[in-house]
Write a protein that holds these residues in place. Structure first.
Motif, PDB file in Angstrom:
ATOM      1  N   ILE A  28       0.872  -1.179   0.000  1.00  0.00           N
ATOM      2  CA  ILE A  28       0.000   0.000   0.000  1.00  0.00           C
ATOM      3  C   ILE A  28       0.907   1.226   0.000  1.00  0.00           C
ATOM      4  CG2 ILE A  28      -1.848   1.226   1.204  1.00  0.00           C
ATOM      5  CD1 ILE A  28      -2.332  -1.584   2.649  1.00  0.00           C
ATOM      6  N   PRO A  30       0.780   5.198  -0.146  1.00  0.00           N
ATOM      7  CA  PRO A  30      -0.001   6.447  -0.136  1.00  0.00           C
ATOM      8  C   PRO A  30       0.709   7.530  -0.944  1.00  0.00           C
ATOM      9  CG  PRO A  30       1.156   6.178   1.944  1.00  0.00           C
ATOM     10  CD  PRO A  30       1.444   4.949   1.128  1.00  0.00           C
ATOM     11  N   ASP A  31      -0.048   8.502  -1.429  1.00  0.00           N
ATOM     12  CA  ASP A  31       0.562   9.629  -2.141  1.00  0.00           C
ATOM     13  C   ASP A  31       1.488  10.408  -1.218  1.00  0.00           C
ATOM     14  OD1 ASP A  31      -0.764   8.852  -4.397  1.00  0.00           O
ATOM     15  OD2 ASP A  31      -2.215  10.489  -4.376  1.00  0.00           O
ATOM     16  N   PRO A  35       4.988   3.716   2.963  1.00  0.00           N
ATOM     17  CA  PRO A  35       4.180   2.589   2.495  1.00  0.00           C
ATOM     18  C   PRO A  35       3.893   1.596   3.623  1.00  0.00           C
ATOM     19  CG  PRO A  35       6.455   2.297   1.815  1.00  0.00           C
ATOM     20  CD  PRO A  35       6.359   3.655   2.472  1.00  0.00           C
ATOM     21  N   LYS A 131      -8.294  10.184   1.427  1.00  0.00           N
ATOM     22  CA  LYS A 131      -7.601   8.968   0.991  1.00  0.00           C
ATOM     23  C   LYS A 131      -6.977   9.214  -0.368  1.00  0.00           C
ATOM     24  CE  LYS A 131     -10.970   5.787   2.957  1.00  0.00           C
ATOM     25  NZ  LYS A 131     -11.924   4.715   2.645  1.00  0.00           N
ATOM     26  N   TYR A 133      -4.213   6.610  -2.386  1.00  0.00           N
ATOM     27  CA  TYR A 133      -3.175   5.575  -2.354  1.00  0.00           C
ATOM     28  C   TYR A 133      -3.338   4.589  -3.501  1.00  0.00           C
ATOM     29  CZ  TYR A 133      -6.742   2.604  -0.099  1.00  0.00           C
ATOM     30  OH  TYR A 133      -7.884   1.913   0.204  1.00  0.00           O
TER      31      TYR A 133
END
Length: 145
Positions: A28, A30-31, A35, A131, A133
């Motif tokens: 996972i 994320p921007d 991770p 959110k 990601y």
């Protein structure tokens, strides 16, 4: 010189092919932020009208203790996926490909890649006000039913 166009597999997946125990390796990203990684197993087991799906494993995130993570879905015979409370989630494209799910206020885009069957990838891109990601799950079969 033009490179040859890679042909995409056209084989259609059917629900029975998922039954059994699968290893899951998930990343996972994320921007913003570090991770996370998940390692575990997913099990598709017979149920009336389809297969129950349950996954369980360990989620590792920077700065946090490892935690147990799990989720459950129901997969119908037509590859429709439902949340464990019965709400429709999305339909898996039998040949692989893209689909989506809107969960106000977030948009979930997903791509199923069955090109290396019986291994497959599921790539989610999630975008919303809180959110953002990309989540890649790699499935490889551990056990036949």
């Amino acid at each position: 010189m033009t490179s040859p166009k890679r042909s995409m597999p056209t084989e259609m997946r059917v629900l029975a092919e998922f039954e059994g125990v699968w290893r899951i390796a998930r990343e996972i990203v994320p921007d913003r932020g570090p991770p996370a990684h998940f390692e575990g197993q997913g099990v598709w087991a017979p149920a009336a009208g389809g297969l129950d799906y349950a996954e369980r494993g360990t989620l590792n995130m920077a700065g946090a203790a490892p935690m147990v993570a799990e989720r459950r879905y129901f997969w119908g015979n037509d590859l429709s996926v439902y949340f464990d409370d019965g709400r429709f989630f999305h339909k898996v494209p039998a040949a692989g490909g893209e689909t989506a799910h809107w969960c106000d206020p977030d948009q979930y885009h997903v791509r199923y890649d069955f090109g290396a069957w019986p291994r497959f990838d599921v790539i989610w891109r999630v975008v919303g006000p809180r959110k953002s990601y990309r989540m890649t799950s790699r499935f490889s079969r551990l056990e036949e039913p």
